[in-house]
Design an enzyme around this catalytic site. Structure first.
Site, PDB file in Angstrom:
ATOM      1  N   HIS A 443       0.819  -1.215   0.000  1.00  0.00           N
ATOM      2  CA  HIS A 443       0.000   0.000   0.000  1.00  0.00           C
ATOM      3  C   HIS A 443       0.849   1.260   0.000  1.00  0.00           C
ATOM      4  O   HIS A 443       0.507   2.252  -0.651  1.00  0.00           O
ATOM      5  CB  HIS A 443      -0.924  -0.015   1.218  1.00  0.00           C
ATOM      6  CG  HIS A 443      -1.993  -1.052   1.125  1.00  0.00           C
ATOM      7  ND1 HIS A 443      -2.754  -1.440   2.207  1.00  0.00           N
ATOM      8  CD2 HIS A 443      -2.436  -1.796   0.084  1.00  0.00           C
ATOM      9  CE1 HIS A 443      -3.619  -2.368   1.834  1.00  0.00           C
ATOM     10  NE2 HIS A 443      -3.434  -2.597   0.557  1.00  0.00           N
ATOM     11  N   CYS A 756     -17.076  11.506 -18.376  1.00  0.00           N
ATOM     12  CA  CYS A 756     -16.339  11.323 -17.122  1.00  0.00           C
ATOM     13  C   CYS A 756     -15.752   9.918 -16.991  1.00  0.00           C
ATOM     14  O   CYS A 756     -15.242   9.558 -15.932  1.00  0.00           O
ATOM     15  CB  CYS A 756     -17.225  11.624 -15.918  1.00  0.00           C
ATOM     16  SG  CYS A 756     -18.642  10.517 -15.740  1.00  0.00           S
TER      17      CYS A 756
END
Length: 815
Positions: A443, A756
């Site tokens: 992470h 989008c």
């Protein structure tokens, strides 16, 4: 009427806190806390318990949970002195107070009867401690088997015949922390016992995130799931579908997890290791000390009793998990880690050391086990667990910090980093980092890439002999670290770093300027965001607007589901970062590959072709009303528009507009400060909507193309299934024709069109969209400077060559 709950604790604060937490999950259930003595001292009260029992009993019965043995005795006494007909409807359940209360509350809210609610609480007991009744022990019934001393495969199976199924994991990284937490949360409200593992091998309880992560289940692996309980078949079906969906990760690069034993090579003064995050960094080496395995003397103050320490730890875990759950994807994964029952059980054995000492010992013991795994992805979760554990320590008043002021202008060297430590390094001025361990899937590495912090991994012991202060040149692209580079090399690196910074700054500065076409039309280059951090990145990268605020990311893993005030606070924080920029807020898009932990969203009924998006909200109008009220409250002083996802026909769009009107009217009647959305739009994701766009004329103010789902539905290809990925081609003739049809109809009906989806940020697609008359391209914040530069260059070149753009659509009022 529903089954009521009574929560008996020696601490008034603990009982009240758990009751409040459970009430947010089940607001219609009567939950009565009975904590502390009559004078709110530590202890229990016969009177408080008796009053709570009577208050909670609406006729369907009461389930009672308690924290320690003496609470059990006081409760038994209160029941003995009660009316026996009424007392016959009261059940005492030996279960961990927090997990048991939440499980029982959710079951009661779902209409379960007294026996089923009690069974739900007992299931939480099995998941948390293998039979113990609290974090401290098992409420006077003798010590139960601890998770580390009695393996899962040796535990007795629940009675009955389980529902059994096998399923293949499709997402390449498999059941790492986030998917494991998602599966565990999906069991809320069921009393089923669920075990998972490879066929014929060790199984673990699915409710233990750390246990599931430790199995190292990866993409391509077959897993066996066994479910005991009256709803076993239904639970099994939901779990199998969730795993087949890929948790939204099925389109990530395949290829497995890299080996963890890759050795660095040292050639002369250069260490060749593993590339982590792109970029060059030059500076003195600064070593970060490891987090201590034990707390400093005096940091963990022994409690007066183990009971008091257990209460302190429970309260700290609840508070930390609640805080973490609101901190985006990694925070939500950390929240699941700190609430893991295995961790609580390990801490329970050392409560004599005090809550902080017991907790930190358990965190390190479990992290050591993870880090010893031969699977890189499992090992990488060790540092995540330590970082998550720090949040609980902070709630207990203990603060550990290994990043000091010396990192300013320096390259940090550490065995590993937690994801929250990376932005802290950047904030304190570090120019780069080198990790002796870690992995490309960690992470922290993902966060470093997003923040642009140059990073090299797996240097092993190659830098051990070099003292702090040694100048190093870090090349995150090549994965190299050069020790004490010659002056000419260092000077060249400084020049390249300065040029890269200047170029990036020029692109960011230019991105702040509007994009105006040769025909005078303005095109907005906007950002897709899902958090406050994304909003900051959008502003930094020159976003003129936000074309998509994904509100589901604010609630996806939140437990409990945020109420109107919480949603208002979340949105206000984001809007404040964006100032006066126009923002389009998409209401909750639940379903498909976006499961929401605390909502009744299943992979079949609410799948890609099911009741998802606006369909789900129209079936659950209270959710839509609450969210629209929160949006309007947060909109005060800002330019906010709203849009609905997954719209197919005009009647759905009309229902959405009416819902907006209703929310605004309710706020006006309640005399609550608010602002009406500037515009109301819809997503164009369904081919039927794109091909009959005229039906929305006079109903909506704008269209926003969700190219990801539009392509998926058009090509009949699940975008989470790697086997059909080649069909999801944005250049396909079918997609190009449907975009032509949509923009032509929209121009005729004077409805502005935005995009989008991923297409908006693709260099080979953006120009074509602008030529069709699209007024807004919304993309990931980091893509904005480059896309804006590309469009300016291409349009200037066309203008110089005599070719102008064709204005197919009208400019939007929002520009």
């Amino acid at each position: 009427m529903t089954v009521g709950l009574v929560l008996v604790s020696h601490s008034r604060q603990l009982a009240d806190g758990v009751a409040a937490l459970a009430a947010q999950m089940a607001p219609d259930v009567s939950i009565e806390p009975a904590g502390g003595t009559d004078t709110d001292e530590i202890g229990t009260s016969f009177e408080k318990i008796s009053e709570a029992l009577n208050a909670a009993d609406s006729g369907d019965g009461v389930v009672v949970l308690y924290d320690l043995g003496s609470a059990q005795l006081t409760t038994e006494t209160a029941i003995e002195f009660a009316d026996q007909e009424q007392a016959a409807r009261w059940r005492m359940v030996d279960a961990p107070l927090v997990e048991g209360a939440i499980a029982a509350a959710v079951a009661a809210a779902g209409g379960a009867d007294l026996d089923a609610v009690a069974a739900a609480a007992r299931t939480a007991a099995g998941a948390a401690t293998g039979g113990s009744g609290s974090a401290a022990g098992n409420s006077g019934q003798g010590p139960g088997p601890e998770p580390d001393t009695m393996a899962e495969e040796h535990r007795p199976e629940p009675p009955g015949i389980p529902a059994v199924g096998q399923v293949q994991i499709v997402n390449p990284l498999g059941l790492h922390a986030r998917p494991s937490a998602e599966l565990a949360r999906s069991l809320a409200g069921t009393s089923a016992t669920v075990r998972i593992g490879r066929p014929g091998e060790r199984e673990v309880d699915l409710r233990s995130v750390l246990g599931v992560v430790g199995l190292a289940l990866r993409g391509g692996d077959q897993v066996q799931i066994r479910v005991w309980g009256p709803d076993g078949a239904a639970v099994l079906g939901r779990l199998e579908q969730a795993i087949r969906s890929g948790f939204g990760e099925a389109d990530q690069p395949a290829g497995g997890v890299p080996a963890s034993d890759a050795e660095p090579r040292v050639v002369g003064d250069v260490v060749h290791a593993t590339a982590g995050a792109n970029g060059l960094a030059l500076g003195p080496l600064v070593r970060l000390g490891a987090l201590p395995a034990t707390l400093p003397d005096g940091a963990s103050i022994p409690a007066e009793s183990e009971q008091q320490a257990a209460e302190q730890l429970d309260a700290a875990v609840i508070a930390a998990a609640k805080t973490l759950a609101g901190q985006g994807e990694f925070g939500q994964a950390h929240a699941a880690l700190v609430a893991d029952p295995q961790l609580r059980s390990l801490a329970a054995k050392r409560l004599a050391d005090g809550a902080a000492g017991a907790w930190w010992h358990a965190v390190n013991e479990q992290a050591d086990r993870l880090e010893a795994s031969g699977d890189e992805l499992v090992a990488a979760r060790g540092v995540d667990l330590r970082e998550a554990g720090l949040s609980v320590l902070a709630e207990l008043g203990v603060h550990l910090d290994r990043i000091g002021p010396a990192v300013s202008g320096a390259v940090a060297l550490a065995p590993d980093l937690g994801p929250a430590e990376v932005p802290e390094l950047v904030r304190r001025g570090a120019v780069g980092a080198v990790l002796s361990g870690s992995s490309t899937t960690a992470h922290a590495v993902i966060v470093a890439r997003g923040l642009g912090l140059p990073l090299v991994l797996r240097t092993g012991s190659a830098l051990d002999r070099w003292p702090s202060g040694t100048t190093v040149l870090v090349d995150g692209d090549a994965g190299t670290v050069q020790i004490d580079p010659p002056q000419a090399v260092a000077d060249n690196a400084r020049r390249r770093i300065a040029e890269a910074e200047q170029r990036a700054e020029e692109l960011r500065a230019a991105a702040a300027e509007p994009l105006v076409l040769p025909d005078g039309r303005r095109v907005l280059i906007a950002a897709n965001i899902g958090s406050q951090a994304d909003a900051v990145a959008a502003v930094a990268n020159g976003a003129e607007a936000v074309g998509l605020l994904r509100t589901e990311l604010l609630v996806l893993d939140r437990n409990p589901y945020p109420d109107e005030d919480a949603q208002t606070a979340d949105l206000t924080a984001i809007f404040d970062e964006l100032g006066d920029r126009p923002v389009v807020v998409r209401v909750l898009d639940a379903g498909g590959d976006k499961p929401v932990a605390t909502l009744d969203v299943g992979p079949q009924r609410n799948g890609f072709l099911g009741v998802r998006g606006l369909r789900y909200l129209l079936e659950n109008p209270h959710l839509l009303r609450t969210q629209l009220r929160a949006i309007c409250r947060a909109a005060v002083g800002h330019r906010i528009s709203v849009m609905a996802p997954m719209v197919t026909v005009g009647t759905e769009a009309q229902a959405f507009r009416e819902a907006v009107d209703d929310a605004v009217d309710s706020l006006r009647q309640d005399d609550v400060p608010h602002a009406r959305p500037e515009q109301i739009g819809i997503m164009i994701e369904v081919p039927a909507a794109a091909l009959a766009a005229e039906q929305f004329a006079g109903v909506v103010d704008f269209f926003s193309v969700g190219s990801n789902d539009l392509t998926s539905y058009l090509m009949a290809a699940d975008r989470t299934e790697p086997g059909v990925a080649e069909l999801l081609d944005p250049q396909s003739p079918a997609l190009q024709r449907i975009l032509d049809a949509l923009t032509t109809t929209a121009a005729r009906e004077h409805i502005p069109v935005a995009v989008c989806g991923e297409m908006a940020g693709m260099p080979d697609q953006a120009l074509g969209l602008v030529r069709r008359g699209v007024f807004e391209l919304s993309m990931a914040p980091a893509k904005i400077p480059a896309i804006k530069h590309l469009l300016r260059s291409a349009l200037a070149s066309e203008a110089a060559g005599g070719r102008g753009t064709t204005a197919v659509g009208a400019a939007a009022d929002r520009a």
